[in-house]
Design a protein around this motif. Sequence first.
Motif, PDB file in Angstrom:
ATOM      1  N   ARG A 107      -7.562  -7.234  -6.460  1.00  0.00           N
ATOM      2  CA  ARG A 107      -8.052  -5.880  -6.642  1.00  0.00           C
ATOM      3  C   ARG A 107      -9.574  -5.852  -6.615  1.00  0.00           C
ATOM      4  O   ARG A 107     -10.249  -6.577  -7.360  1.00  0.00           O
ATOM      5  CB  ARG A 107      -7.561  -5.311  -7.973  1.00  0.00           C
ATOM      6  CG  ARG A 107      -8.031  -3.885  -8.188  1.00  0.00           C
ATOM      7  CD  ARG A 107      -7.601  -3.361  -9.528  1.00  0.00           C
ATOM      8  NE  ARG A 107      -8.268  -2.089  -9.771  1.00  0.00           N
ATOM      9  CZ  ARG A 107      -8.446  -1.548 -10.969  1.00  0.00           C
ATOM     10  NH1 ARG A 107      -7.960  -2.155 -12.022  1.00  0.00           N
ATOM     11  NH2 ARG A 107      -9.077  -0.421 -11.104  1.00  0.00           N
ATOM     12  N   CYS A 163      -4.345  -0.239  -0.016  1.00  0.00           N
ATOM     13  CA  CYS A 163      -4.911  -1.441   0.587  1.00  0.00           C
ATOM     14  C   CYS A 163      -6.382  -1.208   0.951  1.00  0.00           C
ATOM     15  O   CYS A 163      -6.852  -0.081   0.995  1.00  0.00           O
ATOM     16  CB  CYS A 163      -4.110  -1.875   1.822  1.00  0.00           C
ATOM     17  SG  CYS A 163      -4.391  -0.870   3.289  1.00  0.00           S
ATOM     18  N   TRP A 164      -7.077  -2.295   1.233  1.00  0.00           N
ATOM     19  CA  TRP A 164      -8.518  -2.185   1.432  1.00  0.00           C
ATOM     20  C   TRP A 164      -8.863  -1.329   2.658  1.00  0.00           C
ATOM     21  O   TRP A 164      -9.811  -0.537   2.625  1.00  0.00           O
ATOM     22  CB  TRP A 164      -9.146  -3.573   1.550  1.00  0.00           C
ATOM     23  CG  TRP A 164     -10.592  -3.558   1.190  1.00  0.00           C
ATOM     24  CD1 TRP A 164     -11.661  -3.599   2.051  1.00  0.00           C
ATOM     25  CD2 TRP A 164     -11.150  -3.431  -0.135  1.00  0.00           C
ATOM     26  NE1 TRP A 164     -12.844  -3.521   1.339  1.00  0.00           N
ATOM     27  CE2 TRP A 164     -12.549  -3.419   0.004  1.00  0.00           C
ATOM     28  CE3 TRP A 164     -10.575  -3.332  -1.406  1.00  0.00           C
ATOM     29  CZ2 TRP A 164     -13.400  -3.318  -1.095  1.00  0.00           C
ATOM     30  CZ3 TRP A 164     -11.424  -3.229  -2.504  1.00  0.00           C
ATOM     31  CH2 TRP A 164     -12.804  -3.225  -2.344  1.00  0.00           C
ATOM     32  N   GLU A 166     -12.974  -7.963  -1.562  1.00  0.00           N
ATOM     33  CA  GLU A 166     -12.796  -7.729  -0.140  1.00  0.00           C
ATOM     34  C   GLU A 166     -12.336  -9.013   0.545  1.00  0.00           C
ATOM     35  O   GLU A 166     -13.133  -9.806   1.039  1.00  0.00           O
ATOM     36  CB  GLU A 166     -14.096  -7.212   0.485  1.00  0.00           C
ATOM     37  CG  GLU A 166     -13.845  -6.541   1.809  1.00  0.00           C
ATOM     38  CD  GLU A 166     -15.079  -5.835   2.328  1.00  0.00           C
ATOM     39  OE1 GLU A 166     -16.084  -5.738   1.585  1.00  0.00           O
ATOM     40  OE2 GLU A 166     -15.040  -5.401   3.482  1.00  0.00           O
ATOM     41  N   CYS A 191       0.824  -1.206   0.000  1.00  0.00           N
ATOM     42  CA  CYS A 191       0.000   0.000   0.000  1.00  0.00           C
ATOM     43  C   CYS A 191       0.863   1.263   0.000  1.00  0.00           C
ATOM     44  O   CYS A 191       1.822   1.369   0.756  1.00  0.00           O
ATOM     45  CB  CYS A 191      -0.904  -0.019   1.231  1.00  0.00           C
ATOM     46  SG  CYS A 191      -1.953   1.436   1.383  1.00  0.00           S
ATOM     47  N   HIS A 209      -8.500   2.088   1.588  1.00  0.00           N
ATOM     48  CA  HIS A 209      -9.518   2.387   0.581  1.00  0.00           C
ATOM     49  C   HIS A 209     -10.859   2.737   1.234  1.00  0.00           C
ATOM     50  O   HIS A 209     -11.486   3.737   0.904  1.00  0.00           O
ATOM     51  CB  HIS A 209      -9.664   1.172  -0.347  1.00  0.00           C
ATOM     52  CG  HIS A 209     -10.784   1.304  -1.334  1.00  0.00           C
ATOM     53  ND1 HIS A 209     -10.806   2.281  -2.305  1.00  0.00           N
ATOM     54  CD2 HIS A 209     -11.919   0.570  -1.503  1.00  0.00           C
ATOM     55  CE1 HIS A 209     -11.924   2.133  -3.027  1.00  0.00           C
ATOM     56  NE2 HIS A 209     -12.599   1.114  -2.561  1.00  0.00           N
ATOM     57  N   ALA A 253      -6.558  -7.456  -0.365  1.00  0.00           N
ATOM     58  CA  ALA A 253      -7.381  -6.646  -1.263  1.00  0.00           C
ATOM     59  C   ALA A 253      -6.819  -5.232  -1.405  1.00  0.00           C
ATOM     60  O   ALA A 253      -6.193  -4.707  -0.485  1.00  0.00           O
ATOM     61  CB  ALA A 253      -8.807  -6.575  -0.741  1.00  0.00           C
ATOM     62  N   TRP A 254      -7.069  -4.632  -2.573  1.00  0.00           N
ATOM     63  CA  TRP A 254      -6.573  -3.273  -2.815  1.00  0.00           C
ATOM     64  C   TRP A 254      -7.414  -2.598  -3.882  1.00  0.00           C
ATOM     65  O   TRP A 254      -8.234  -3.234  -4.547  1.00  0.00           O
ATOM     66  CB  TRP A 254      -5.099  -3.322  -3.256  1.00  0.00           C
ATOM     67  CG  TRP A 254      -4.863  -4.108  -4.520  1.00  0.00           C
ATOM     68  CD1 TRP A 254      -4.848  -5.471  -4.639  1.00  0.00           C
ATOM     69  CD2 TRP A 254      -4.647  -3.596  -5.843  1.00  0.00           C
ATOM     70  NE1 TRP A 254      -4.622  -5.824  -5.945  1.00  0.00           N
ATOM     71  CE2 TRP A 254      -4.485  -4.698  -6.696  1.00  0.00           C
ATOM     72  CE3 TRP A 254      -4.556  -2.303  -6.363  1.00  0.00           C
ATOM     73  CZ2 TRP A 254      -4.250  -4.547  -8.076  1.00  0.00           C
ATOM     74  CZ3 TRP A 254      -4.315  -2.158  -7.732  1.00  0.00           C
ATOM     75  CH2 TRP A 254      -4.161  -3.270  -8.564  1.00  0.00           C
ATOM     76  N   GLU A 255      -7.179  -1.307  -4.026  1.00  0.00           N
ATOM     77  CA  GLU A 255      -7.785  -0.544  -5.109  1.00  0.00           C
ATOM     78  C   GLU A 255      -6.806   0.553  -5.505  1.00  0.00           C
ATOM     79  O   GLU A 255      -5.802   0.743  -4.830  1.00  0.00           O
ATOM     80  CB  GLU A 255      -9.120   0.086  -4.667  1.00  0.00           C
ATOM     81  CG  GLU A 255     -10.357  -0.591  -5.242  1.00  0.00           C
ATOM     82  CD  GLU A 255     -10.343  -0.683  -6.774  1.00  0.00           C
ATOM     83  OE1 GLU A 255      -9.558  -0.002  -7.450  1.00  0.00           O
ATOM     84  OE2 GLU A 255     -11.142  -1.487  -7.291  1.00  0.00           O
ATOM     85  N   VAL A 293      -0.341  -6.227  -0.369  1.00  0.00           N
ATOM     86  CA  VAL A 293      -1.553  -6.524  -1.130  1.00  0.00           C
ATOM     87  C   VAL A 293      -1.208  -7.482  -2.259  1.00  0.00           C
ATOM     88  O   VAL A 293      -0.044  -7.604  -2.632  1.00  0.00           O
ATOM     89  CB  VAL A 293      -2.221  -5.236  -1.675  1.00  0.00           C
ATOM     90  CG1 VAL A 293      -2.832  -4.432  -0.555  1.00  0.00           C
ATOM     91  CG2 VAL A 293      -1.219  -4.373  -2.443  1.00  0.00           C
TER      92      VAL A 293
END
Length: 78
Positions: free
Chosen positions: A42, A70-71, A45, A19, A74, A49-51, A37
């Motif tokens: 992507r 990272c989630w 959840e 992240c 996010h 997980a990441w975005e 991540v």
Amino acid sequence: MAFSESIIIQAWKRSGGRCECMRVNHAHGKVRCERPVKWPNRGIETIGAWEVRSASGNNLDTLEDCQITCWACHIATF
Ligand SMILES: [Zn+2]
Ligand SMILES: [Zn+2]
């Protein structure tokens, strides 16, 4: 978020799979989050997980503006 796939891939390589969030109001404080991540996770959840997020908030399709997040970061970001 409308980053192109090539920008996301470049950002991913830069991130080292961690992240890149530096938001001071998050749990990680003033240092980079660096939570690991996983590429396939992507938008899913689960662990790793990441975005992607616009660092500037302006959704520029540039490598500088594309941040691997990272989630936890996010969902903590509005
Ligand atoms: Zn994070
Ligand atoms: Zn964060």
